[in-house]
Design a protein around this motif. Structure first.
Motif, PDB file in Angstrom:
ATOM      1  N   LYS A 166       0.832  -1.206   0.000  1.00  0.00           N
ATOM      2  CA  LYS A 166       0.000   0.000   0.000  1.00  0.00           C
ATOM      3  C   LYS A 166       0.871   1.263   0.000  1.00  0.00           C
ATOM      4  CE  LYS A 166      -3.409  -2.827  -0.094  1.00  0.00           C
ATOM      5  NZ  LYS A 166      -4.158  -3.051  -1.322  1.00  0.00           N
ATOM      6  N   ILE A 167       1.262   1.756   1.181  1.00  0.00           N
ATOM      7  CA  ILE A 167       1.984   3.047   1.171  1.00  0.00           C
ATOM      8  C   ILE A 167       3.344   2.927   0.471  1.00  0.00           C
ATOM      9  CG2 ILE A 167       3.182   2.907   3.417  1.00  0.00           C
ATOM     10  CD1 ILE A 167       1.554   6.034   3.171  1.00  0.00           C
ATOM     11  N   HIS A 168       3.961   1.744   0.513  1.00  0.00           N
ATOM     12  CA  HIS A 168       5.264   1.583  -0.153  1.00  0.00           C
ATOM     13  C   HIS A 168       5.118   1.449  -1.673  1.00  0.00           C
ATOM     14  CE1 HIS A 168       7.911   0.985   3.419  1.00  0.00           C
ATOM     15  NE2 HIS A 168       6.776   0.596   3.989  1.00  0.00           N
ATOM     16  N   GLY A 169       3.891   1.258  -2.156  1.00  0.00           N
ATOM     17  CA  GLY A 169       3.672   1.172  -3.608  1.00  0.00           C
ATOM     18  C   GLY A 169       4.332  -0.038  -4.238  1.00  0.00           C
ATOM     19  N   MET A 170       4.300  -1.190  -3.546  1.00  0.00           N
ATOM     20  CA  MET A 170       5.003  -2.369  -4.058  1.00  0.00           C
ATOM     21  C   MET A 170       4.051  -3.572  -4.206  1.00  0.00           C
ATOM     22  SD  MET A 170       8.533  -2.015  -1.825  1.00  0.00           S
ATOM     23  CE  MET A 170       9.183  -3.583  -2.363  1.00  0.00           C
ATOM     24  N   ALA A 171       2.780  -3.300  -4.538  1.00  0.00           N
ATOM     25  CA  ALA A 171       1.777  -4.385  -4.568  1.00  0.00           C
ATOM     26  C   ALA A 171       2.190  -5.554  -5.461  1.00  0.00           C
ATOM     27  CB  ALA A 171       0.421  -3.838  -5.000  1.00  0.00           C
ATOM     28  N   GLY A 172       2.740  -5.217  -6.621  1.00  0.00           N
ATOM     29  CA  GLY A 172       3.108  -6.269  -7.571  1.00  0.00           C
ATOM     30  C   GLY A 172       4.382  -7.004  -7.181  1.00  0.00           C
ATOM     31  N   LEU A 173       5.096  -6.456  -6.217  1.00  0.00           N
ATOM     32  CA  LEU A 173       6.366  -7.090  -5.811  1.00  0.00           C
ATOM     33  C   LEU A 173       6.170  -8.105  -4.688  1.00  0.00           C
ATOM     34  CD1 LEU A 173       8.380  -3.833  -6.201  1.00  0.00           C
ATOM     35  CD2 LEU A 173       8.882  -5.963  -7.404  1.00  0.00           C
ATOM     36  N   ARG A 174       5.012  -8.093  -4.052  1.00  0.00           N
ATOM     37  CA  ARG A 174       4.573  -9.088  -3.096  1.00  0.00           C
ATOM     38  C   ARG A 174       5.484  -9.243  -1.892  1.00  0.00           C
ATOM     39  NH1 ARG A 174       0.750  -8.443  -2.976  1.00  0.00           N
ATOM     40  NH2 ARG A 174      -0.057 -10.410  -2.154  1.00  0.00           N
ATOM     41  N   ILE A 175       5.302  -8.389  -0.928  1.00  0.00           N
ATOM     42  CA  ILE A 175       6.032  -8.572   0.330  1.00  0.00           C
ATOM     43  C   ILE A 175       5.251  -7.945   1.496  1.00  0.00           C
ATOM     44  CG2 ILE A 175       7.623  -6.605  -0.052  1.00  0.00           C
ATOM     45  CD1 ILE A 175       9.809  -8.624   1.151  1.00  0.00           C
ATOM     46  N   GLY A 176       5.188  -8.697   2.581  1.00  0.00           N
ATOM     47  CA  GLY A 176       4.495  -8.231   3.783  1.00  0.00           C
ATOM     48  C   GLY A 176       5.064  -8.966   4.983  1.00  0.00           C
ATOM     49  N   TYR A 177       4.582  -8.628   6.177  1.00  0.00           N
ATOM     50  CA  TYR A 177       5.096  -9.309   7.368  1.00  0.00           C
ATOM     51  C   TYR A 177       4.081  -9.329   8.489  1.00  0.00           C
ATOM     52  CZ  TYR A 177       6.305  -4.569   9.185  1.00  0.00           C
ATOM     53  OH  TYR A 177       6.286  -3.260   9.608  1.00  0.00           O
ATOM     54  N   ILE A 178       4.298 -10.249   9.417  1.00  0.00           N
ATOM     55  CA  ILE A 178       3.536 -10.204  10.670  1.00  0.00           C
ATOM     56  C   ILE A 178       4.516 -10.042  11.831  1.00  0.00           C
ATOM     57  CG2 ILE A 178       1.401 -11.409  10.039  1.00  0.00           C
ATOM     58  CD1 ILE A 178       2.608 -13.998  11.191  1.00  0.00           C
ATOM     59  N   VAL A 179       3.999  -9.418  12.889  1.00  0.00           N
ATOM     60  CA  VAL A 179       4.728  -9.297  14.150  1.00  0.00           C
ATOM     61  C   VAL A 179       3.879 -10.044  15.168  1.00  0.00           C
ATOM     62  CG1 VAL A 179       5.806  -7.691  15.781  1.00  0.00           C
ATOM     63  CG2 VAL A 179       5.367  -6.953  13.422  1.00  0.00           C
ATOM     64  N   ALA A 180       4.464 -11.035  15.847  1.00  0.00           N
ATOM     65  CA  ALA A 180       3.679 -11.862  16.773  1.00  0.00           C
ATOM     66  C   ALA A 180       4.608 -12.487  17.800  1.00  0.00           C
ATOM     67  CB  ALA A 180       2.947 -12.955  15.986  1.00  0.00           C
ATOM     68  N   GLN A 181       4.016 -13.140  18.781  1.00  0.00           N
ATOM     69  CA  GLN A 181       4.832 -13.857  19.760  1.00  0.00           C
ATOM     70  C   GLN A 181       5.635 -14.946  19.048  1.00  0.00           C
ATOM     71  OE1 GLN A 181       5.245 -12.675  22.670  1.00  0.00           O
ATOM     72  NE2 GLN A 181       3.653 -11.141  22.290  1.00  0.00           N
ATOM     73  N   PRO A 182       6.902 -15.179  19.470  1.00  0.00           N
ATOM     74  CA  PRO A 182       7.728 -16.181  18.779  1.00  0.00           C
ATOM     75  C   PRO A 182       7.058 -17.555  18.663  1.00  0.00           C
ATOM     76  CG  PRO A 182       9.068 -14.892  20.285  1.00  0.00           C
ATOM     77  CD  PRO A 182       7.649 -14.448  20.506  1.00  0.00           C
ATOM     78  N   GLU A 183       6.275 -17.951  19.689  1.00  0.00           N
ATOM     79  CA  GLU A 183       5.619 -19.279  19.586  1.00  0.00           C
ATOM     80  C   GLU A 183       4.524 -19.289  18.519  1.00  0.00           C
ATOM     81  OE1 GLU A 183       4.383 -17.455  23.608  1.00  0.00           O
ATOM     82  OE2 GLU A 183       6.148 -17.543  22.311  1.00  0.00           O
ATOM     83  N   ARG A 184       3.892 -18.137  18.306  1.00  0.00           N
ATOM     84  CA  ARG A 184       2.892 -18.057  17.208  1.00  0.00           C
ATOM     85  C   ARG A 184       3.611 -18.200  15.862  1.00  0.00           C
ATOM     86  NH1 ARG A 184      -1.048 -19.680  18.867  1.00  0.00           N
ATOM     87  NH2 ARG A 184      -2.042 -18.710  20.630  1.00  0.00           N
ATOM     88  N   ILE A 185       4.746 -17.510  15.722  1.00  0.00           N
ATOM     89  CA  ILE A 185       5.516 -17.593  14.474  1.00  0.00           C
ATOM     90  C   ILE A 185       5.952 -19.050  14.267  1.00  0.00           C
ATOM     91  CG2 ILE A 185       7.623 -16.806  13.267  1.00  0.00           C
ATOM     92  CD1 ILE A 185       5.896 -14.384  13.715  1.00  0.00           C
ATOM     93  N   LYS A 186       6.449 -19.666  15.344  1.00  0.00           N
ATOM     94  CA  LYS A 186       6.929 -21.059  15.232  1.00  0.00           C
ATOM     95  C   LYS A 186       5.789 -22.003  14.860  1.00  0.00           C
ATOM     96  CE  LYS A 186      10.662 -20.957  18.530  1.00  0.00           C
ATOM     97  NZ  LYS A 186      10.460 -20.852  19.969  1.00  0.00           N
ATOM     98  N   SER A 187       4.570 -21.712  15.355  1.00  0.00           N
ATOM     99  CA  SER A 187       3.439 -22.606  15.035  1.00  0.00           C
ATOM    100  C   SER A 187       3.171 -22.613  13.524  1.00  0.00           C
ATOM    101  CB  SER A 187       2.182 -22.186  15.808  1.00  0.00           C
ATOM    102  OG  SER A 187       1.624 -21.006  15.254  1.00  0.00           O
ATOM    103  N   ILE A 188       3.583 -21.549  12.840  1.00  0.00           N
ATOM    104  CA  ILE A 188       3.421 -21.515  11.375  1.00  0.00           C
ATOM    105  C   ILE A 188       4.664 -22.093  10.690  1.00  0.00           C
ATOM    106  CG2 ILE A 188       2.837 -20.079   9.375  1.00  0.00           C
ATOM    107  CD1 ILE A 188       1.951 -17.891  11.347  1.00  0.00           C
ATOM    108  N   THR A 189       5.836 -21.614  11.135  1.00  0.00           N
ATOM    109  CA  THR A 189       7.070 -22.017  10.426  1.00  0.00           C
ATOM    110  C   THR A 189       7.446 -23.481  10.702  1.00  0.00           C
ATOM    111  OG1 THR A 189       8.365 -21.046  12.207  1.00  0.00           O
ATOM    112  CG2 THR A 189       8.048 -19.692  10.237  1.00  0.00           C
ATOM    113  N   SER A 190       6.781 -24.109  11.683  1.00  0.00           N
ATOM    114  CA  SER A 190       7.022 -25.539  11.875  1.00  0.00           C
ATOM    115  C   SER A 190       6.282 -26.347  10.804  1.00  0.00           C
ATOM    116  CB  SER A 190       6.563 -25.984  13.271  1.00  0.00           C
ATOM    117  OG  SER A 190       5.175 -25.761  13.404  1.00  0.00           O
ATOM    118  N   LYS A 191       5.335 -25.691  10.126  1.00  0.00           N
ATOM    119  CA  LYS A 191       4.542 -26.392   9.099  1.00  0.00           C
ATOM    120  C   LYS A 191       4.867 -25.929   7.681  1.00  0.00           C
ATOM    121  CE  LYS A 191       0.768 -27.193  12.297  1.00  0.00           C
ATOM    122  NZ  LYS A 191       1.450 -26.533  13.442  1.00  0.00           N
ATOM    123  N   VAL A 192       5.062 -24.628   7.533  1.00  0.00           N
ATOM    124  CA  VAL A 192       5.386 -24.083   6.201  1.00  0.00           C
ATOM    125  C   VAL A 192       6.559 -23.124   6.339  1.00  0.00           C
ATOM    126  CG1 VAL A 192       3.086 -24.248   5.141  1.00  0.00           C
ATOM    127  CG2 VAL A 192       3.656 -22.256   6.527  1.00  0.00           C
TER     128      VAL A 192
END
Ligand code: PLP
Length: 387
Positions: free
Chosen positions: A249-275
């Motif tokens: 959005k504000i960075h004007g990079m929609a077609g370049l496809r990049i984003g992030y989440i900020v969360a507790q490390p165990e929440r991040i691990k619950s995803i990165t342990s699978k994908v």
């Protein structure tokens, strides 16, 4: 996108000015139905006609930023092309470090994705593998909800309040023992409205011990003081809150496809342990995002120009008798007095892409903020089409 040439548009556009249809004022969503609706108040009117996006004069249908990417981002991406034979792990590491520093957390609180859509979907896959329910506002952004439903989750929609904010009390009451995630989009899409940040902070603190709260802040940076409205500080304080941000959005990079989440490390691990996370990212997008994070002047310029376009459109449609929901985003939505499909087709015929949403079965036009020239084309086309 095709470069706008206003003279071309005027030549090709056979608009005439005439009498205006009677414009509807904004109905209160909250009064439209009981708080817990049985089905969504939102139904997108999809185009039933062929159109060619490349031939549009004003592409105002996907909340894209007309000014991006920043020149230095384009340069960084161009220079990174020769690195295309290498994986971007080192750049992902660098970008995660920069984001962690900006958000006041350690790098294990950050997960990158090719756009925030990817992260919305991944969290839905992980959280709803065993079913459960998801609580969110209605109308709101449906990406995570649709994935959750496809995993077998039940959606508990809660209508927005009369001023189009999240009804936080009703959402808190909707959370039960089966709730696996609460989704909050702030500012909200497609309404453009905002929910008070201190009330949302209290809500997150109360609700997150029962179910993680996912706050989608895709449009946050269009606010004048984004950081004061963000929920990201709650993550640093240890609350089970997941904040999503995007470079689209504000960075004007929609077609370049990049984003992030900020969360507790165990929440991040619950995803990165699978994908995996950074495996889906291109070295070009990573280099571009690293460069864009340093372009504070460009981002402020986009914010200012977006607000100018928004004020112009709001003023123009108000003078035509229409009423828009005050927007805190890069788009405006307002009810129209014409049949939705016919309106959309007529606008596309003029080379103007917009979206039509039926809210409680009434048609609304959602128009993204483009350059001032594009917004003038939008307004003139709108007048011609609704005359
Ligand atoms: N969240 C909201 C509220 C959006 O409006 C969008 C896109 O329009 C997204 C997330 C996804 O954006 P992206 O996948 O480009 O980061």
């Amino acid at each position: 996108m095709k470069t706008i040439n206003r003279r071309n548009w005027i030549k090709s556009s056979l608009f005439t000015l005439g009498g205006l249809a009677v414009a509807p004022s904004i109905p209160s969503f909250a009064e439209s139905k009981s708080t817990f609706a049985s089905k969504s108040a939102l139904r997108e009117e999809l185009p039933k006609f062929p159109f060619n996006e490349a031939r549009m004069f004003a592409r105002l249908n996907a909340n894209e930023n007309p000014y991006g990417p920043a020149p230095k981002v384009i340069q960084a991406i161009s220079e990174s092309l020769v690195l295309g034979n290498r994986y971007g792990h080192g750049d992902a590491f660098t970008l995660i470090g920069m984001i962690a520093e900006k958000e006041g957390v350690s790098p294990d609180h950050i997960m990158l994705g090719p756009g925030s859509s990817d992260l919305l979907e991944k969290i839905a896959f992980v959280r709803f593998m065993q079913g459960g329910n998801v609580v969110s506002a209605d109308p709101s952004y449906m990406s995570l909800i649709h994935t959750a439903q496809s995993m077998g989750a039940t959606w508990k929609p809660v209508l927005l309040t009369a001023d189009h904010a999240h009804d936080l009390d009703a959402m808190a009451s909707a959370v039960d023992g089966e709730t696996k995630l609460v989704y909050v989009c702030n500012p909200n899409n497609p309404t453009g409205s905002i929910t008070n940040s201190s009330e949302l902070r209290d809500f997150c603190k109360t609700v997150s011990p029962k179910a993680p709260v996912f706050v989608d802040e895709a449009y946050l940076e269009f606010l004048e003081d984004p950081e004061s409205h963000s929920m990201v500080g709650l993550v640093a304080e240890g609350h089970d809150v997941i904040v999503a941000r995007t470079f689209s959005k504000i960075h004007g990079m929609a077609g370049l496809r990049i984003g992030y989440i900020v969360a507790q490390p165990e929440r991040i691990k619950s995803i990165t342990s699978k994908v995996r996370s950074t495996m889906g990212l291109c070295v070009t997008s990573l280099k571009g995002a690293i460069a864009s994070m340093k372009e504070q002047e460009f981002l402020q310029n986009c914010r200012t120009l977006n607000a100018e376009s928004r004020n112009f459109v709001s003023k123009e449609i108000t003078s035509l008798g229409y009423e828009d929901i005050p927007s805190h985003t890069s788009f405006i939505i307002f009810p129209i007095a014409m049949e939705g499909q016919k309106f959309m087709k007529s606008m596309y015929e003029k080379g103007v892409g917009i979206r039509v949403f039926n809210i409680h079965e009434k048609p609304w036009c959602r128009v993204s903020m483009g350059t001032m020239e594009e917004m003038e084309i939008f307004v003139e086309s709108f007048i011609a089409v609704t005359a």
